[in-house]
Design a protein around this motif. Structure first.
Motif, PDB file in Angstrom:
ATOM      1  N   ILE A 116      26.928  20.569 -52.409  1.00 26.41           N
ATOM      2  CA  ILE A 116      27.501  21.823 -51.922  1.00 26.41           C
ATOM      3  C   ILE A 116      28.441  21.472 -50.776  1.00 26.41           C
ATOM      4  O   ILE A 116      28.008  20.944 -49.734  1.00 26.41           O
ATOM      5  N   ASP A 117      29.718  21.731 -50.975  1.00 25.55           N
ATOM      6  CA  ASP A 117      30.746  21.469 -49.976  1.00 25.55           C
ATOM      7  C   ASP A 117      31.303  22.779 -49.454  1.00 25.55           C
ATOM      8  O   ASP A 117      31.387  23.776 -50.199  1.00 25.55           O
ATOM      9  N   PRO A 168      26.313  21.712 -38.451  1.00 29.02           N
ATOM     10  CA  PRO A 168      25.141  21.320 -39.262  1.00 29.02           C
ATOM     11  C   PRO A 168      24.086  22.398 -39.266  1.00 29.02           C
ATOM     12  O   PRO A 168      23.954  23.171 -38.322  1.00 29.02           O
ATOM     13  N   ALA A 169      23.309  22.428 -40.336  1.00 34.18           N
ATOM     14  CA  ALA A 169      22.245  23.426 -40.454  1.00 34.18           C
ATOM     15  C   ALA A 169      21.193  23.264 -39.378  1.00 34.18           C
ATOM     16  O   ALA A 169      20.517  24.211 -39.007  1.00 34.18           O
ATOM     17  N   SER A 170      21.071  22.038 -38.847  1.00 32.55           N
ATOM     18  CA  SER A 170      20.074  21.819 -37.795  1.00 32.55           C
ATOM     19  C   SER A 170      20.446  22.507 -36.504  1.00 32.55           C
ATOM     20  O   SER A 170      19.632  22.594 -35.586  1.00 32.55           O
ATOM     21  N   ALA A 171      21.696  23.033 -36.430  1.00 33.90           N
ATOM     22  CA  ALA A 171      22.116  23.716 -35.218  1.00 33.90           C
ATOM     23  C   ALA A 171      21.788  25.187 -35.250  1.00 33.90           C
ATOM     24  O   ALA A 171      22.262  25.947 -34.426  1.00 33.90           O
ATOM     25  N   GLU A 172      20.989  25.626 -36.209  1.00 35.21           N
ATOM     26  CA  GLU A 172      20.619  27.025 -36.264  1.00 35.21           C
ATOM     27  C   GLU A 172      19.905  27.427 -34.991  1.00 35.21           C
ATOM     28  O   GLU A 172      19.118  26.665 -34.441  1.00 35.21           O
ATOM     29  N   ALA A 215      22.747  15.413 -45.562  1.00 37.50           N
ATOM     30  CA  ALA A 215      23.588  16.513 -45.110  1.00 37.50           C
ATOM     31  C   ALA A 215      24.340  16.071 -43.877  1.00 37.50           C
ATOM     32  O   ALA A 215      23.807  15.337 -43.040  1.00 37.50           O
ATOM     33  N   GLY A 216      25.601  16.526 -43.768  1.00 41.96           N
ATOM     34  CA  GLY A 216      26.404  16.181 -42.608  1.00 41.96           C
ATOM     35  C   GLY A 216      27.854  16.555 -42.830  1.00 41.96           C
ATOM     36  O   GLY A 216      28.245  17.044 -43.907  1.00 41.96           O
ATOM     37  N   ARG A 245      31.659  16.431 -43.801  1.00 40.39           N
ATOM     38  CA  ARG A 245      32.282  15.730 -44.929  1.00 40.39           C
ATOM     39  C   ARG A 245      33.700  15.310 -44.553  1.00 40.39           C
ATOM     40  O   ARG A 245      34.312  15.886 -43.629  1.00 40.39           O
ATOM     41  N   PRO A 246      34.216  14.315 -45.223  1.00 42.66           N
ATOM     42  CA  PRO A 246      35.585  13.875 -44.921  1.00 42.66           C
ATOM     43  C   PRO A 246      36.581  15.023 -45.115  1.00 42.66           C
ATOM     44  O   PRO A 246      36.516  15.760 -46.095  1.00 42.66           O
ATOM     45  N   GLY A 247      37.473  15.169 -44.178  1.00 45.42           N
ATOM     46  CA  GLY A 247      38.467  16.232 -44.276  1.00 45.42           C
ATOM     47  C   GLY A 247      38.030  17.531 -43.650  1.00 45.42           C
ATOM     48  O   GLY A 247      38.771  18.521 -43.697  1.00 45.42           O
ATOM     49  N   GLY A 248      36.844  17.576 -43.076  1.00 43.14           N
ATOM     50  CA  GLY A 248      36.361  18.783 -42.432  1.00 43.14           C
ATOM     51  C   GLY A 248      35.357  19.527 -43.281  1.00 43.14           C
ATOM     52  O   GLY A 248      35.273  19.360 -44.500  1.00 43.14           O
ATOM     53  N   GLY A 249      34.587  20.374 -42.640  1.00 43.90           N
ATOM     54  CA  GLY A 249      33.560  21.117 -43.350  1.00 43.90           C
ATOM     55  C   GLY A 249      32.223  20.394 -43.329  1.00 43.90           C
ATOM     56  O   GLY A 249      31.996  19.461 -42.542  1.00 43.90           O
ATOM     57  N   PHE A 250      31.361  20.818 -44.208  1.00 39.36           N
ATOM     58  CA  PHE A 250      29.987  20.311 -44.242  1.00 39.36           C
ATOM     59  C   PHE A 250      29.589  20.066 -45.690  1.00 39.36           C
ATOM     60  O   PHE A 250      30.080  20.730 -46.604  1.00 39.36           O
ATOM     61  N   ARG A 251      28.695  19.094 -45.872  1.00 40.36           N
ATOM     62  CA  ARG A 251      28.270  18.729 -47.233  1.00 40.36           C
ATOM     63  C   ARG A 251      26.760  18.547 -47.268  1.00 40.36           C
ATOM     64  O   ARG A 251      26.176  17.909 -46.396  1.00 40.36           O
ATOM     65  N   VAL A 252      26.160  19.109 -48.297  1.00 36.30           N
ATOM     66  CA  VAL A 252      24.759  18.867 -48.621  1.00 36.30           C
ATOM     67  C   VAL A 252      24.719  18.233 -50.000  1.00 36.30           C
ATOM     68  O   VAL A 252      25.282  18.785 -50.960  1.00 36.30           O
ATOM     69  N   GLU A 253      24.068  17.098 -50.097  1.00 34.79           N
ATOM     70  CA  GLU A 253      24.034  16.361 -51.369  1.00 34.79           C
ATOM     71  C   GLU A 253      22.607  15.950 -51.657  1.00 34.79           C
ATOM     72  O   GLU A 253      21.922  15.387 -50.798  1.00 34.79           O
ATOM     73  N   ALA A 254      22.147  16.260 -52.867  1.00 38.95           N
ATOM     74  CA  ALA A 254      20.770  15.956 -53.263  1.00 38.95           C
ATOM     75  C   ALA A 254      20.756  15.308 -54.630  1.00 38.95           C
ATOM     76  O   ALA A 254      21.638  15.552 -55.468  1.00 38.95           O
ATOM     77  N   ARG A 255      19.732  14.509 -54.825  1.00 34.76           N
ATOM     78  CA  ARG A 255      19.508  13.865 -56.123  1.00 34.76           C
ATOM     79  C   ARG A 255      18.049  14.069 -56.480  1.00 34.76           C
ATOM     80  O   ARG A 255      17.140  13.639 -55.753  1.00 34.76           O
ATOM     81  N   LEU A 256      17.783  14.735 -57.615  1.00 37.45           N
ATOM     82  CA  LEU A 256      16.425  15.021 -58.051  1.00 37.45           C
ATOM     83  C   LEU A 256      16.158  14.303 -59.369  1.00 37.45           C
ATOM     84  O   LEU A 256      16.874  14.522 -60.350  1.00 37.45           O
ATOM     85  N   PRO A 257      15.141  13.456 -59.415  1.00 34.49           N
ATOM     86  CA  PRO A 257      14.839  12.749 -60.666  1.00 34.49           C
ATOM     87  C   PRO A 257      14.193  13.688 -61.676  1.00 34.49           C
ATOM     88  O   PRO A 257      13.326  14.494 -61.339  1.00 34.49           O
ATOM     89  N   ALA A 258      14.632  13.575 -62.914  1.00 33.08           N
ATOM     90  CA  ALA A 258      14.054  14.368 -64.010  1.00 33.08           C
ATOM     91  C   ALA A 258      14.348  13.640 -65.311  1.00 33.08           C
ATOM     92  O   ALA A 258      15.277  13.992 -66.038  1.00 33.08           O
TER      93      ALA A 258
END
Length: 394
Positions: free
Chosen positions: A330-331, A338-342, A365-366, A368-381
């Motif tokens: 999610i970009d 950051p979400a931790s700054a809530e 999460a952190g 992202r290059p070029g500005g903004g924020f990114r959340v990236e997850a990988r779920l095994p299935a």
């Protein structure tokens, strides 16, 4: 484990009396029968019977004071034999006391008392028959019998300890499962409340702003508030129903999963957040836990975008299906907070990370290059079975 099991063999109030009575009766009757073949022994009188019953009576306190019970039974048997009464099952009370002491964990005192009693009986025999050689054969037989009794007691004690450890492990696993279920419910409530309350807040602001100038748009915002609040109530009822166990039938609304992703994106767009969706790889059915976790991660990430990215931000959701799992990204192009700054140290980002970790996945999460924020997850299935042909709609 029950109190009887913890205390050892026959720990209930009735067996505490029954076992001594049974041992006393068997010892007295057996000794009277054995005395018939021992004409040179001292006749079994009231004192002899009292000594036999003394050892049996000591078994009443074998659970509370196992060492004292064993010592009393051993002393009673030694005095009985020292007075030249006939042989018989005079050691039965001592053997029962020995087993109780070993099973209750008083092994050291049990073995010391048993060794001392054996030596005392051997000395007594040498004193009564000074002209005879030491009874090596008889002593070896008694040692063998004691070894068998002790081995059986040790085996039974080890078995009981293993069963107790297994039960404790099962209870601990049950407590852990309950804790994990409560944590999962807390995460679901947090995500649902954060998402829907945020939508309601945005739509309420729009309705108040346009109430006089654009009543039709305000009416649409109020309709969105009603729909979002109704969905929130349904999700809360479904979640809390798991705790209360009141739902008798199947849920009427679909369980949170990627099949509801279109509705989630539509809600965010209606709240003023432009969201694009990109999907790579052939879509396939995911395990329910993975499907729900993926949906909740997207939901919470978009909620954070609405809270922190700013009014002009856009978001992009990227889903990547693979044979071994699903990736989520999610970009947004907002302020990159950051979400931790809530305020108040919100639990959104830690909750998402816990969801991923619980399934053996990862989440980062952190900025992202070029500005903004990114959340990236990988779920095994892992794809263990062919697709059913019903693909979740994004």
């Amino acid at each position: 484990m029950s109190t009887a099991a913890r205390n050892g063999w026959w720990a209930g109030p009735i067996p505490t009396v029954v076992v001594p009575l049974a041992v006393g009766a068997f010892t007295v009757v057996g000794t009277f029968r054995a005395a018939e073949d021992q004409p040179f022994a001292r006749p079994l009188d009231a004192l002899g019977v009292a000594l036999l019953l003394m050892g049996a009576a000591a078994l009443v306190v074998r659970h509370r004071h196992p060492a004292a019970a064993l010592g009393t039974a051993a002393v009673a048997a030694w005095v009985y034999l020292a007075l030249a009464y006939p042989y018989g099952p005079v050691f039965l009370a001592g053997l029962v006391a020995l087993c109780s002491a070993v099973l209750s964990g008083h092994r050291r005192s049990a073995y010391l008392l048993t060794g001392a009693a054996f030596v005392a009986l051997l000395v007594l025999h040498l004193l009564r028959y000074p002209g005879e050689p030491p009874p090596l054969f008889g002593a070896g037989g008694w040692l063998s019998s004691l070894a068998v009794v002790i081995a059986v007691c040790e085996w039974w004690r080890a078995r009981r300890e293993r069963l107790a450890q297994v039960q404790l492990a099962q209870e601990e696993a049950e407590r852990r499962r309950s804790s994990e279920e409560r944590l999962q419910i807390a995460r679901d409530l947090h995500d649902s409340l954060g998402h829907h309350v945020s939508l309601i807040n945005v739509q309420a602001g729009v309705a108040l702003h346009l109430m006089d100038d654009d009543p039709e748009q305000a009416r649409s915002a109020l309709a969105a508030i009603k729909a979002s609040s109704g969905e929130l109530l349904r999700e809360m009822r479904a979640t809390l129903g798991v705790l209360r166990g009141v739902d008798e039938g199947p849920p009427r609304a679909p369980v949170a999963g990627l099949a509801r992703l279109d509705d989630l994106l539509a809600e965010n767009r209606a709240a003023g957040l432009p969201v694009d969706l990109e999907v790579t790889g052939p879509r396939r059915d995911l395990p329910p836990s993975v499907d729900q976790a993926a949906y909740r991660i997207v939901q919470e990430s978009l909620t954070n975008v609405r809270k922190h990215a700013g009014p002009t931000a856009r978001a992009t959701v990227l889903l990547g299906y693979a044979d071994d799992g699903v990736s989520i990204r999610i970009d947004d192009d907002g302020r990159g907070v950051p979400a931790s700054a809530e305020p108040g140290g919100g639990s959104g980002l830690p909750g998402m990370r816990e969801r991923a970790t619980a399934l053996g996945g990862t989440l980062s999460a952190g900025p992202r290059p070029g500005g903004g924020f990114r959340v990236e997850a990988r779920l095994p299935a892992p794809d263990r079975a062919p697709s059913t042909g019903v693909s979740p709609q994004a």
